[in-house]
Write a protein that holds these residues in place. Structure first.
Motif, PDB file in Angstrom:
ATOM      1  N   LEU A  31      -2.870  13.935  -6.869  1.00 11.71           N
ATOM      2  CA  LEU A  31      -1.714  13.096  -6.561  1.00 11.71           C
ATOM      3  C   LEU A  31      -1.844  11.717  -7.191  1.00 11.71           C
ATOM      4  CD1 LEU A  31      -1.137  14.050  -2.811  1.00 11.71           C
ATOM      5  CD2 LEU A  31       0.246  14.753  -4.776  1.00 11.71           C
ATOM      6  N   THR A  32      -3.049  11.168  -7.160  1.00 14.49           N
ATOM      7  CA  THR A  32      -3.276   9.868  -7.788  1.00 14.49           C
ATOM      8  C   THR A  32      -3.085   9.956  -9.295  1.00 14.49           C
ATOM      9  OG1 THR A  32      -4.792   9.165  -6.044  1.00 14.49           O
ATOM     10  CG2 THR A  32      -4.962   8.016  -8.148  1.00 14.49           C
ATOM     11  N   PHE A  33      -3.605  11.030  -9.894  1.00 16.85           N
ATOM     12  CA  PHE A  33      -3.434  11.231 -11.337  1.00 16.85           C
ATOM     13  C   PHE A  33      -1.958  11.333 -11.703  1.00 16.85           C
ATOM     14  CE2 PHE A  33      -2.666  14.314 -14.750  1.00 16.85           C
ATOM     15  CZ  PHE A  33      -3.277  13.680 -15.809  1.00 16.85           C
ATOM     16  N   LEU A  34      -1.200  12.133 -10.952  1.00 10.55           N
ATOM     17  CA  LEU A  34       0.228  12.299 -11.233  1.00 10.55           C
ATOM     18  C   LEU A  34       0.971  10.974 -11.055  1.00 10.55           C
ATOM     19  CD1 LEU A  34       2.531  14.241 -11.944  1.00 10.55           C
ATOM     20  CD2 LEU A  34       2.746  14.760  -9.491  1.00 10.55           C
ATOM     21  N   SER A  35       0.633  10.243  -9.987  1.00 15.10           N
ATOM     22  CA  SER A  35       1.243   8.930  -9.765  1.00 15.10           C
ATOM     23  C   SER A  35       0.922   7.982 -10.912  1.00 15.10           C
ATOM     24  CB  SER A  35       0.756   8.347  -8.441  1.00 15.10           C
ATOM     25  OG  SER A  35       1.253   7.036  -8.242  1.00 15.10           O
ATOM     26  N   ASN A  36      -0.325   7.943 -11.343  1.00 16.59           N
ATOM     27  CA  ASN A  36      -0.722   7.075 -12.452  1.00 16.59           C
ATOM     28  C   ASN A  36      -0.001   7.444 -13.739  1.00 16.59           C
ATOM     29  OD1 ASN A  36      -2.502   5.632 -10.844  1.00 16.59           O
ATOM     30  ND2 ASN A  36      -4.320   6.734 -11.535  1.00 16.59           N
ATOM     31  N   LEU A  37       0.188   8.740 -13.949  1.00 12.87           N
ATOM     32  CA  LEU A  37       0.882   9.218 -15.141  1.00 12.87           C
ATOM     33  C   LEU A  37       2.302   8.658 -15.198  1.00 12.87           C
ATOM     34  CD1 LEU A  37       0.098  11.234 -17.450  1.00 12.87           C
ATOM     35  CD2 LEU A  37       1.343  12.983 -16.159  1.00 12.87           C
ATOM     36  N   CYS A  38       2.906   8.518 -14.010  1.00 16.17           N
ATOM     37  CA  CYS A  38       4.287   8.031 -13.934  1.00 16.17           C
ATOM     38  C   CYS A  38       4.375   6.502 -13.925  1.00 16.17           C
ATOM     39  CB  CYS A  38       4.961   8.587 -12.682  1.00 16.17           C
ATOM     40  SG  CYS A  38       5.166  10.379 -12.676  1.00 16.17           S
ATOM     41  N   THR A  39       3.399   5.842 -13.319  1.00 13.68           N
ATOM     42  CA  THR A  39       3.474   4.379 -13.156  1.00 13.68           C
ATOM     43  C   THR A  39       2.716   3.615 -14.239  1.00 13.68           C
ATOM     44  OG1 THR A  39       1.501   4.373 -11.733  1.00 13.68           O
ATOM     45  CG2 THR A  39       3.658   4.593 -10.647  1.00 13.68           C
ATOM     46  N   ASN A  40       1.838   4.321 -14.968  1.00 14.81           N
ATOM     47  CA  ASN A  40       0.965   3.702 -15.963  1.00 14.81           C
ATOM     48  C   ASN A  40      -0.049   2.757 -15.319  1.00 14.81           C
ATOM     49  OD1 ASN A  40       0.008   3.401 -18.618  1.00 14.81           O
ATOM     50  ND2 ASN A  40       1.221   1.542 -18.948  1.00 14.81           N
ATOM     51  N   LEU A  41      -0.398   3.028 -14.061  1.00 16.88           N
ATOM     52  CA  LEU A  41      -1.487   2.319 -13.395  1.00 16.88           C
ATOM     53  C   LEU A  41      -2.765   3.141 -13.529  1.00 16.88           C
ATOM     54  CD1 LEU A  41       0.348   1.263 -10.086  1.00 16.88           C
ATOM     55  CD2 LEU A  41       0.001  -0.129 -12.147  1.00 16.88           C
ATOM     56  N   ASN A  42      -3.908   2.547 -13.196  1.00 13.58           N
ATOM     57  CA  ASN A  42      -5.161   3.298 -13.218  1.00 13.58           C
ATOM     58  C   ASN A  42      -5.842   3.271 -11.852  1.00 13.58           C
ATOM     59  OD1 ASN A  42      -5.948   0.606 -13.318  1.00 13.58           O
ATOM     60  ND2 ASN A  42      -7.710   0.992 -14.658  1.00 13.58           N
ATOM     61  N   LEU A  43      -5.047   3.505 -10.814  1.00 14.06           N
ATOM     62  CA  LEU A  43      -5.588   3.584  -9.458  1.00 14.06           C
ATOM     63  C   LEU A  43      -6.544   4.770  -9.339  1.00 14.06           C
ATOM     64  CD1 LEU A  43      -2.261   3.033  -7.463  1.00 14.06           C
ATOM     65  CD2 LEU A  43      -4.142   1.405  -7.649  1.00 14.06           C
ATOM     66  N   THR A  44      -7.467   4.669  -8.382  1.00 12.62           N
ATOM     67  CA  THR A  44      -8.345   5.806  -8.093  1.00 12.62           C
ATOM     68  C   THR A  44      -7.975   6.502  -6.789  1.00 12.62           C
ATOM     69  OG1 THR A  44      -9.980   4.482  -6.880  1.00 12.62           O
ATOM     70  CG2 THR A  44     -10.268   4.668  -9.272  1.00 12.62           C
ATOM     71  N   ASP A  45      -7.128   5.853  -5.951  1.00 12.47           N
ATOM     72  CA  ASP A  45      -6.842   6.431  -4.628  1.00 12.47           C
ATOM     73  C   ASP A  45      -5.482   5.958  -4.117  1.00 12.47           C
ATOM     74  OD1 ASP A  45      -7.081   7.761  -2.235  1.00 12.47           O
ATOM     75  OD2 ASP A  45      -8.698   6.515  -1.449  1.00 12.47           O
ATOM     76  N   MET A  46      -4.421   6.470  -4.737  1.00 12.05           N
ATOM     77  CA  MET A  46      -3.067   6.080  -4.358  1.00 12.05           C
ATOM     78  C   MET A  46      -2.759   6.352  -2.891  1.00 12.05           C
ATOM     79  SD  MET A  46       0.114   7.701  -3.763  1.00 12.05           S
ATOM     80  CE  MET A  46      -0.013   9.274  -4.605  1.00 12.05           C
ATOM     81  N   GLU A  47      -3.370   7.402  -2.314  1.00 12.55           N
ATOM     82  CA  GLU A  47      -3.065   7.826  -0.950  1.00 12.55           C
ATOM     83  C   GLU A  47      -3.857   7.080   0.125  1.00 12.55           C
ATOM     84  OE1 GLU A  47      -0.900   9.872   0.296  1.00 12.55           O
ATOM     85  OE2 GLU A  47      -0.134  11.060  -1.368  1.00 12.55           O
ATOM     86  N   CYS A  48      -4.731   6.182  -0.254  1.00 11.99           N
ATOM     87  CA  CYS A  48      -5.539   5.466   0.739  1.00 11.99           C
ATOM     88  C   CYS A  48      -4.641   4.722   1.731  1.00 11.99           C
ATOM     89  CB  CYS A  48      -6.473   4.482   0.048  1.00 11.99           C
ATOM     90  SG  CYS A  48      -7.545   3.564   1.188  1.00 11.99           S
ATOM     91  N   GLY A  49      -4.963   4.809   3.015  1.00 11.59           N
ATOM     92  CA  GLY A  49      -4.150   4.187   4.048  1.00 11.59           C
ATOM     93  C   GLY A  49      -4.281   2.679   4.147  1.00 11.59           C
ATOM     94  N   PHE A  50      -5.296   2.106   3.512  1.00 11.70           N
ATOM     95  CA  PHE A  50      -5.488   0.656   3.490  1.00 11.70           C
ATOM     96  C   PHE A  50      -4.698   0.064   2.319  1.00 11.70           C
ATOM     97  CE2 PHE A  50      -9.745  -0.566   5.699  1.00 11.70           C
ATOM     98  CZ  PHE A  50      -9.052  -1.166   6.736  1.00 11.70           C
ATOM     99  N   LYS A  51      -3.645  -0.687   2.613  1.00  9.78           N
ATOM    100  CA  LYS A  51      -2.894  -1.382   1.574  1.00  9.78           C
ATOM    101  C   LYS A  51      -2.535  -2.774   2.086  1.00  9.78           C
ATOM    102  CE  LYS A  51      -0.885   2.586  -0.854  1.00  9.78           C
ATOM    103  NZ  LYS A  51      -1.627   3.661  -0.190  1.00  9.78           N
ATOM    104  N   VAL A  52      -2.577  -3.757   1.185  1.00 11.25           N
ATOM    105  CA  VAL A  52      -2.288  -5.150   1.537  1.00 11.25           C
ATOM    106  C   VAL A  52      -1.257  -5.692   0.552  1.00 11.25           C
ATOM    107  CG1 VAL A  52      -3.280  -7.394   2.096  1.00 11.25           C
ATOM    108  CG2 VAL A  52      -4.721  -5.344   2.213  1.00 11.25           C
ATOM    109  N   PHE A  53      -0.260  -6.401   1.071  1.00 12.60           N
ATOM    110  CA  PHE A  53       0.827  -6.912   0.237  1.00 12.60           C
ATOM    111  C   PHE A  53       1.117  -8.371   0.572  1.00 12.60           C
ATOM    112  CE2 PHE A  53       1.584  -2.485   1.369  1.00 12.60           C
ATOM    113  CZ  PHE A  53       1.839  -1.870   0.151  1.00 12.60           C
ATOM    114  N   LYS A  54       1.496  -9.145  -0.441  1.00 12.98           N
ATOM    115  CA  LYS A  54       2.157 -10.403  -0.147  1.00 12.98           C
ATOM    116  C   LYS A  54       3.513 -10.064   0.482  1.00 12.98           C
ATOM    117  CE  LYS A  54       0.273 -13.497  -3.687  1.00 12.98           C
ATOM    118  NZ  LYS A  54       0.606 -14.279  -4.905  1.00 12.98           N
TER     119      LYS A  54
END
Length: 241
Positions: A149-172
């Motif tokens: 899922l992370t690979f597919l997400s990265n393919l679409c977003t052009n990001l290089n995340l390792t864990d898109m599904e991680c429940g820990f996220k922080v935002f401004k």
């Protein structure tokens, strides 16, 4: 330039977590915290069928000196709706999402917050797959699914995340509030990733976190159906209209 923030809003979606909710709140309160940053804890009980809501009310009543509030849903609507409701109520300059189980450790807050407070990041993703912190060894196919899922997400977003599904996220807060989020359930993760990736000049960082995963007997809720839906969400929110 450092990011000036007075308050961190911690959003905690809750559904049938009577076994862990008291413990996680205690861990949050006792967790190390950057000097000068106040905690605002917002719990969103998603019509739990167990004693979660009662325990939350009791915890708040016993800790009136703390900035804790609770949103109670009359019917179950999903994690995504809980997070949207929490964002609407949050008053902090930074918003952190914390699961109500014990899989993610509040002791990781300083590392998660540092890239934003130091002025380098606008968004920080936790990752269970980088770093040297403790990780419980669990299901191979679940791990493989997360990586796909992370690979597919990265393919679409052009990001290089390792864990898109991680429940820990922080935002401004100023960045996450204007985003129109639609997903009701666990599709929140691929949706928010797709939408923040399109913000011009967005600065996304990733930090390794500890992971004390649960088995399904211990209460884990994500299953293969959520994985199929995540694929749909990745394609929809990256390529759909």
């Amino acid at each position: 330039m450092k990011f000036e923030a007075r308050t961190l809003s911690i959003l905690i979606p809750v559904y049938n977590e009577e076994a862990t909710i008291w413990q996680i709140l205690g861990k949050i309160i006792q967790s190390p915290f950057p000097e000068g940053l106040e905690k605002e804890i917002i719990l969103i009980d998603d019509a739990s069928k167990d004693q979660s809501a009662d325990l939350i009310r009791r915890f708040i009543a016993e800790n009136l000196e703390l900035n804790i509030s609770c949103i109670l849903h009359s019917r179950n609507q999903g994690k995504g709706v809980c997070i949207r409701d929490g964002i609407q109520q949050a008053k902090g300059e930074i918003i952190l999402i914390q699961d109500a189980d014990l899989e993610y450790d509040p002791r990781d807050y300083p590392e998660l917050l540092a890239p934003i407070l130091d002025g380098y990041a606008d968004v920080v993703f936790g990752s269970r797959f980088v770093g040297s912190k403790a990780h419980r060894v669990l299901f191979f196919w679940h791990y493989l699914g997360n990586r796909f899922l992370t690979f597919l997400s990265n393919l679409c977003t052009n990001l290089n995340l390792t864990d898109m599904e991680c429940g820990f996220k922080v935002f401004k807060s100023e960045l996450i509030r204007p985003i129109r989020l639609r997903e009701k359930g666990f599709g929140f993760e691929p949706e928010v990733t797709a939408k923040i990736s399109r913000i011009p000049q967005i600065r996304i960082y990733e930090v390794g976190v500890a992971y004390y995963g649960r088995t399904y007997l211990e209460g884990k809720k994500v299953n293969w159906k959520d994985g199929i839906w995540a694929i749909y969400c990745i394609l929809r929110y990256n390529w759909g209209r």
